[in-house]
Scaffold this active site. Structure first.
Site, PDB file in Angstrom:
ATOM      1  N   ASP A 266      -6.810   4.234  -4.686  1.00 35.72           N
ATOM      2  CA  ASP A 266      -7.526   4.044  -3.422  1.00 35.72           C
ATOM      3  C   ASP A 266      -8.220   5.393  -3.197  1.00 35.72           C
ATOM      4  OD1 ASP A 266      -7.652   1.996  -1.012  1.00 35.72           O
ATOM      5  OD2 ASP A 266      -7.408   3.936  -0.059  1.00 35.72           O
TER       6      ASP A 266
ATOM      7  N   LYS B  50       0.869  -1.186   0.000  1.00 36.92           N
ATOM      8  CA  LYS B  50       0.000   0.000   0.000  1.00 36.92           C
ATOM      9  C   LYS B  50       0.893   1.219   0.000  1.00 36.92           C
ATOM     10  CE  LYS B  50      -4.431   0.807   0.038  1.00 36.92           C
ATOM     11  NZ  LYS B  50      -5.519  -0.048  -0.453  1.00 36.92           N
TER      12      LYS B  50
END
Ligand code: 2IT
Length: 445
Positions: free
Chosen positions: A164, A124
């Site tokens: 995201d 991430k």
């Protein structure tokens, strides 16, 4: 496995990283029984190795706004686990972004990606950059500056970022353009790309569609479906949009969306025109939902509140971590809600999950429910490797199959003695097995 010992060591190493510690605690508590019954994992130090990210890069992102003012943000990439495939996971641009949040997301991503059955490790990244109110030019310059550093540790076989919160098709385009300029290669290094330059059909819809497909399987275990069900959603971005589209198609009535400014209650339910309007709201870059009530005057705006007090049959949190707390869970149960599917990552607090599970409500965690997004990212990678594109129907069919398989894996690993399906345990154990076995095969590295 001694969960308490591992957690106290983790607290010492990661002081104050509450989101990261929360995500690890949830996983360890739910896999402890399985790990203890299979001592080979403990012997190889699998848990200790799984909770430590492979590496973390932080970097300076300098950029100049439209008025000539200089800004400095911090960029990150957390490469968590590479056992089953190249690092894979989204980039979040939001002022709340810090290492704790990205580590929790990277850790979760490892299990989620494993559940998809596709060969993707977990990662991430992102920045504390706030896209709210920024011009197109400012966003482009930020993305370009961000990629100047990120390019050093990504690549189609190494690490494949995606979007995201705060990162959609526009941002992926700006980052891809800069990567291509620097590396001089047109390769599948990011997913969520535009359809004309390597993107996959259904990727924008995938997280929402996948979650609704997963929810359909959950409802099936109770002999029911979406027809006529009242559904509350939070958020108004890409995930809520995709979920609303599919829910309405399947006969549900979607009555809420929300933003940082409050929530909208639309008693008439959303239709195609209203769902389309979400795209306009998002493109305005204002991060508010209040204008929906001006556009559709039958809808009501509730400033500063979340939608969980609205009576519903099904709720899908689609906004951000810990957006549904213990009191919200109690309200949902009191109001007769039968299913909560986390479309946001770690959308429910641990106390909320406890309330839902105690009341035997259907509840499934983000790493299972929202895996459709990264699953179609995986399919985008496959298509890039083949230099070929599947049709809309082909991608949608594959997504549907993947979501049904994840549901089956949760049922297999999570069904309790009384028949209640503990999706948290199911998802964590099923996700763990594949990664842990790959790590066992590959030695201590
Ligand atoms: O949380 C997630 O799974 C995502 N933001 C999507 C990640 C991806 O690589 O598509």
């Amino acid at each position: 496995m001694n969960v308490e010992k591992i957690m106290s060591e983790l607290q010492r190493k990661n002081p104050g990283e509450s989101e990261f510690l929360q995500a690890v605690t949830e996983v360890l508590e739910s896999i402890a029984e399985f790990v203890n019954a299979n001592p080979q994992y403990d012997k190889a130090g699998i848990i200790e190795r799984m909770v430590e990210p492979d590496r973390i890069l932080t970097f300076k992102v300098s950029w100049v706004d439209d008025s000539g003012k200089v800004h400095v943000n911090r960029g990150y990439r957390v490469q968590f686990n590479q056992a089953i495939g190249p690092y894979k996971g989204g980039l979040r641009f939001h002022p709340s972004v810090n290492l704790s949040i990205l580590k929790f997301l990277g850790f979760e991503q490892t299990f989620k990606n494993s559940l998809t059955t596709l060969p993707m490790g977990g990662a991430k990244g992102g920045s504390d950059f706030d896209p709210k109110g920024k011009s197109n030019g400012e966003i482009m310059r930020f993305c370009q500056s961000f990629m100047l550093e990120l390019r050093n540790i990504i690549g189609p076989e190494m690490d494949v970022p995606a979007g995201d919160i705060g990162v959609g098709g526009r941002e992926i385009g700006f980052m891809y353009g800069m990567y291509k300029k620097l590396v001089r290669e047109h390769v599948g290094v990011l997913t969520g790309k535009g359809l004309n330059w390597g993107g996959s059909l259904i990727r924008p819809e995938a997280t929402g569609f996948g979650g609704v497909y997963f929810g359909a399987e959950m409802l099936k275990t109770k002999g029911t479906d979406y027809k006529g069900k009242v559904v509350t959603l939070s958020g108004f971005g890409n995930v809520a949009w995709g979920a609303a589209l599919k829910l309405v198609e399947l006969g549900a009535k979607v009555v809420t969306i929300s933003g940082p400014d409050g929530y909208i209650y639309d008693a008439d339910g959303m239709d195609a025109k209203k769902i389309d309007y979400l795209l306009e709201l998002r493109d305005s870059n204002q991060d508010i939902v209040a204008p929906y009530a001006k556009e559709f005057p039958n809808a009501k705006f509730f400033p500063g509140e979340r939608p969980w007090g609205v009576k519903c049959d099904v709720a899908f949190p689609c906004a951000i971590q810990n957006e549904l707390n213990e009191n919200d869970a109690k309200k949902l149960v009191e109001n007769g809600c039968i299913m909560i599917g986390e479309l946001s990552n770690m959308g429910c607090t641990p106390e909320a999950i406890e309330v839902l599970q105690k009341n035997k409500v259907l509840y499934a965690p983000g790493k299972a429910v929202n895996a459709g997004g990264v699953a179609v990212s995986g399919l985008e990678m496959s298509q890039n490797s083949m230099k070929y594109n599947w049709s809309r129907e082909e991608v949608d069919q594959k997504l549907h199959t993947i979501m049904c398989n994840i549901h089956e894996a949760c049922v297999k690993q999570g069904t309790e003695k009384d028949g209640y399906i503990n999706y948290v345990k199911g998802a964590n154990v099923a996700g763990f097995i594949k990664v842990a076995n790959a790590m066992l095969d590959q030695g201590i590295v």
